[in-house]
Enzyme design. Structure first.
Site, PDB file in Angstrom:
ATOM      1  N   GLN A   1      39.296  39.473  39.392  1.00 32.57           N
ATOM      2  CA  GLN A   1      39.183  38.653  38.182  1.00 32.57           C
ATOM      3  C   GLN A   1      37.917  39.041  37.422  1.00 32.57           C
ATOM      4  OE1 GLN A   1      39.644  34.427  38.654  1.00 32.57           O
ATOM      5  NE2 GLN A   1      39.343  34.062  36.476  1.00 32.57           N
ATOM      6  N   PHE A   2      38.055  40.007  36.503  1.00 31.30           N
ATOM      7  CA  PHE A   2      36.903  40.502  35.760  1.00 31.30           C
ATOM      8  C   PHE A   2      36.289  39.438  34.859  1.00 31.30           C
ATOM      9  CE2 PHE A   2      40.121  41.104  32.561  1.00 31.30           C
ATOM     10  CZ  PHE A   2      39.450  40.972  31.343  1.00 31.30           C
ATOM     11  N   THR A   3      37.033  38.393  34.547  1.00 29.63           N
ATOM     12  CA  THR A   3      36.505  37.358  33.652  1.00 29.63           C
ATOM     13  C   THR A   3      35.377  36.549  34.283  1.00 29.63           C
ATOM     14  OG1 THR A   3      38.222  35.770  34.295  1.00 29.63           O
ATOM     15  CG2 THR A   3      38.676  37.160  32.367  1.00 29.63           C
TER      16      THR A   3
END
Length: 148
Positions: free
Chosen positions: A78-80
């Site tokens: 989850q790069f966010t």
């Protein structure tokens, strides 16, 4: 590396309506690699995840680890988690690792986890995933692991 650790009764991941990963009691971990991360950073995160004492012991105290419980580990990229919202209302993601590095480190983390623990499941890097969970407690812990 950044992570959000959730103690769960169960969790699963679907991609395009197909369930690709599922665990019972254990940890759902949302993971984000950062530009300076290395395999050593992933190793340190994994060591922390396996030994984090957030499961109840026989007396109801958070004293047991995932390893002691023999619980499931579900890793989801989850790069966010690296979102920068300091300027305006649209988040920037320059604090996340570039996609090739992020993919490499996530896949490395999953491979290492599978060597050290069972069961381990994983989401699909870069996919549009639907993640469902029953949070247990709820217990949710943010982690930031850095190697000097």
């Amino acid at each position: 590396m950044l992570a959000v650790v959730q103690r769960v009764r169960s969790a699963n991941v679907e991609v395009s309506g197909e369930r690709i990963a599922s665990i019972g009691q254990g940890l759902l971990v949302l993971v984000c690699a950062e530009p300076d991360d290395t395999p050593a950073t992933a190793d340190a995160l994994l060591a922390k995840l396996l030994k984090l004492r957030i499961f109840n012991d026989a007396e109801g105290k958070m004293n047991d680890s995932l390893q002691q419980l023999n619980g499931g580990l579900l890793l989801v990229s989850q790069f966010t988690l690296a979102a920068d919202t300091s300027r305006g209302n649209r988040p920037g993601f320059t604090k996340a690792a570039p996609p090739d590095l992020g993919r490499f480190l996530f896949n490395y983390l999953v491979a290492q986890a599978k060597q050290l623990h069972n069961p381990v499941e994983a989401g699909l890097f870069g996919a549009d995933m639907q993640v469902a969970l029953i949070n247990d407690g709820p217990v949710t812990i943010p982690l930031s692991v850095r190697i000097p």
